[in-house]
Scaffold this motif. Structure first.
Motif, PDB file in Angstrom:
ATOM      1  N   LEU A 146       0.837  -1.091  -0.119  1.00 43.94           N
ATOM      2  CA  LEU A 146      -0.087   0.020   0.053  1.00 43.94           C
ATOM      3  C   LEU A 146       0.835   1.336  -0.058  1.00 43.94           C
ATOM      4  N   ALA A 192      -1.397 -10.751   3.808  1.00 46.54           N
ATOM      5  CA  ALA A 192      -2.198  -9.718   4.226  1.00 46.54           C
ATOM      6  C   ALA A 192      -1.050  -8.565   4.675  1.00 46.54           C
ATOM      7  N   VAL A 243      -8.227   1.095  -1.970  1.00 46.75           N
ATOM      8  CA  VAL A 243      -8.847   0.668  -0.549  1.00 46.75           C
ATOM      9  C   VAL A 243      -9.399   1.766   0.166  1.00 46.75           C
ATOM     10  N   ILE A 251      -7.356  -1.810   9.060  1.00 42.36           N
ATOM     11  CA  ILE A 251      -8.111  -2.436   8.121  1.00 42.36           C
ATOM     12  C   ILE A 251      -7.074  -3.372   7.559  1.00 42.36           C
ATOM     13  N   THR A 252      -7.302  -4.667   7.453  1.00 43.61           N
ATOM     14  CA  THR A 252      -6.650  -5.816   7.111  1.00 43.61           C
ATOM     15  C   THR A 252      -6.540  -5.917   5.523  1.00 43.61           C
ATOM     16  N   VAL A 253      -5.864  -5.666   4.744  1.00 41.40           N
ATOM     17  CA  VAL A 253      -5.895  -5.885   3.253  1.00 41.40           C
ATOM     18  C   VAL A 253      -5.338  -7.147   2.717  1.00 41.40           C
ATOM     19  N   GLY A 309      -3.625   0.706  -3.774  1.00 45.19           N
ATOM     20  CA  GLY A 309      -2.962  -0.413  -3.512  1.00 45.19           C
ATOM     21  C   GLY A 309      -2.391  -1.288  -4.570  1.00 45.19           C
ATOM     22  N   SER A 340     -10.291  -6.357   1.862  1.00 40.08           N
ATOM     23  CA  SER A 340     -10.054  -5.132   2.320  1.00 40.08           C
ATOM     24  C   SER A 340     -11.089  -4.559   3.335  1.00 40.08           C
TER      25      SER A 340
END
Length: 396
Positions: A72, A163, A130, A138-140, A85, A106
């Motif tokens: 990111l 992630a 995102v 926030i877990t992407v 992203g 995301s």
């Protein structure tokens, strides 16, 4: 090893699509009827279903070699500001990969991205946005490749990239300044403490083993016939303690807690610009000292991860904050309007008299106000836009 072998059929069955289950059921039914009735036609149907299942399993389970990376830019943002992203995929398999479909979770969104055909050894980069609608973490990812057979009987997700986290900071507002506290000098204010290395000269004393030779005053040493070293007054910067009340009962609504964190983040940014030593105590997290001076990253990251909880009482929070910053000159307490004003006044009464202290109460939609208790400011904030005006009144 045995457990893995037993779990493999269950994993395969979970990857069977509704169409695949229909084909398997049709094949088994046709096989049973063919054996019972002796009909060749049903045996052919069963054989075709078996062939489709075998081909689908071979295609889905066929190994592939793909190297993928996810990142990111930037990895921190503010609430309401999305980030870019990037996904880079390299096909290291000698066979082309035909238009793979990847999933990049995301937060609450689960976008599916279809990549172009990846030839053997080819590399492709895919960009996506995102969203960051609210403060938090926030877990992407992880990036999952959704692999299916041509007919669509089976589907399997293969992890291509791990992630990454996106830290969404609270919204902030620009403050003109902070109260001066008891010490205010960005170049350092001389204190009563003595130091061997600082700005304000105090006196000369005899050299003792272990002293730095750089502080020897050679001319005075020559006249006195013995080594003399310089001694200084210890200088201090303005030091602040910021306490954020994370107890659930302090806030009437979750938005009040978000407003409180925005207030804390705004004070943190102003303190960093002014070069203050800031100690943040937010729930179980304590960050402070020189780590925060001029760089609010650690404090803002802690505010990203903050969440309402049972937490410790405000007097205990105050004691922990003052212990972490024993030389503090000012104190901010951020809480909610659901907190009893009498309790806040009792907490303010525990603050040492030589320490400037102010309480900020956050309640979305409420009326702003400014009051004093025992010479300490108690500010009520109904929106983030009211904070600069209220803080300007306090500073003045």
């Amino acid at each position: 090893m045995t457990d893995r072998l037993l779990s493999l059929p269950r994993a395969l069955w979970r990857g069977v699509t509704p169409l695949g289950r229909a084909v398997v059921s049709l094949g088994l039914t046709a096989l049973a009827l063919a054996r019972a009735a002796g009909l060749v036609e049903l045996a052919v149907v069963a054989a075709l279903c078996l062939l489709l299942v075998v081909v689908g399993l071979v295609v889905v389970l066929l190994p592939s070699s793909v190297r993928a990376s996810l990142w990111l830019r930037p990895d921190r943002t503010s609430a309401g500001v999305g980030v870019q992203g990037r996904l880079r995929v390299q096909n290291r398999w000698p066979v082309s990969l035909g238009k793979p479909v990847v999933e990049v979770p995301s937060g609450t969104a689960t976008p599916w991205v279809r990549l172009p055909t990846l030839r053997a050894g080819a590399t492709h980069e895919q960009s996506f946005v995102v969203p960051a609608p609210r403060r938090g973490v926030i877990t992407v990812g992880p990036v999952l490749y959704r692999r299916t057979d041509p007919v669509g009987l089976f589907a399997r997700r293969v992890s291509w990239a791990a992630a990454v986290e996106l830290l969404v900071r609270p919204a902030t507002v620009e403050l003109a300044g902070l109260p001066v506290g008891q010490l205010r000098d960005l170049e350092g204010v001389a204190s009563d403490q003595l130091s061997m290395s600082d700005l304000a000269f105090h006196a000369l004393r005899e050299y003792v083993p272990g002293d730095d030779l750089r502080h020897v005053h050679w001319r005075s040493s020559a006249r006195a016939g013995q080594l003399l070293v310089r001694q200084y007054h210890d200088s201090r910067r303005t030091s602040a303690v910021l306490l954020v009340d994370t107890r659930t009962d302090a806030y009437a609504h979750p938005d009040d807690f978000e407003l409180a964190l925005s207030v804390a983040a705004s004070i943190t940014m102003r303190a960093a610009r002014d070069g203050y030593d800031l100690t943040l105590v937010c729930g179980d997290h304590t960050a402070g000292g020189s780590v925060i001076t001029g760089d609010p990253t650690y404090a803002l990251d802690a505010l990203c991860r903050a969440a309402p909880s049972g937490g410790e009482p405000l007097p205990d929070l105050l004691a922990r904050g003052l212990q972490a910053a024993y030389d503090a000159s000012m104190l901010f307490v951020v809480s909610g309007t659901a907190r009893d004003i009498d309790e806040l006044q009792r907490v303010v009464g525990l603050v040492p008299s030589d320490l400037w202290a102010g309480v900020l109460r956050a309640g979305v939609g409420g009326e702003g106000g400014l009051a004093e208790y025992a010479g300490r400011s108690i500010i009520t904030i109904g929106s983030l836009a009211q904070l600069p005006v209220a803080m300007a009144e306090v500073v003045r």
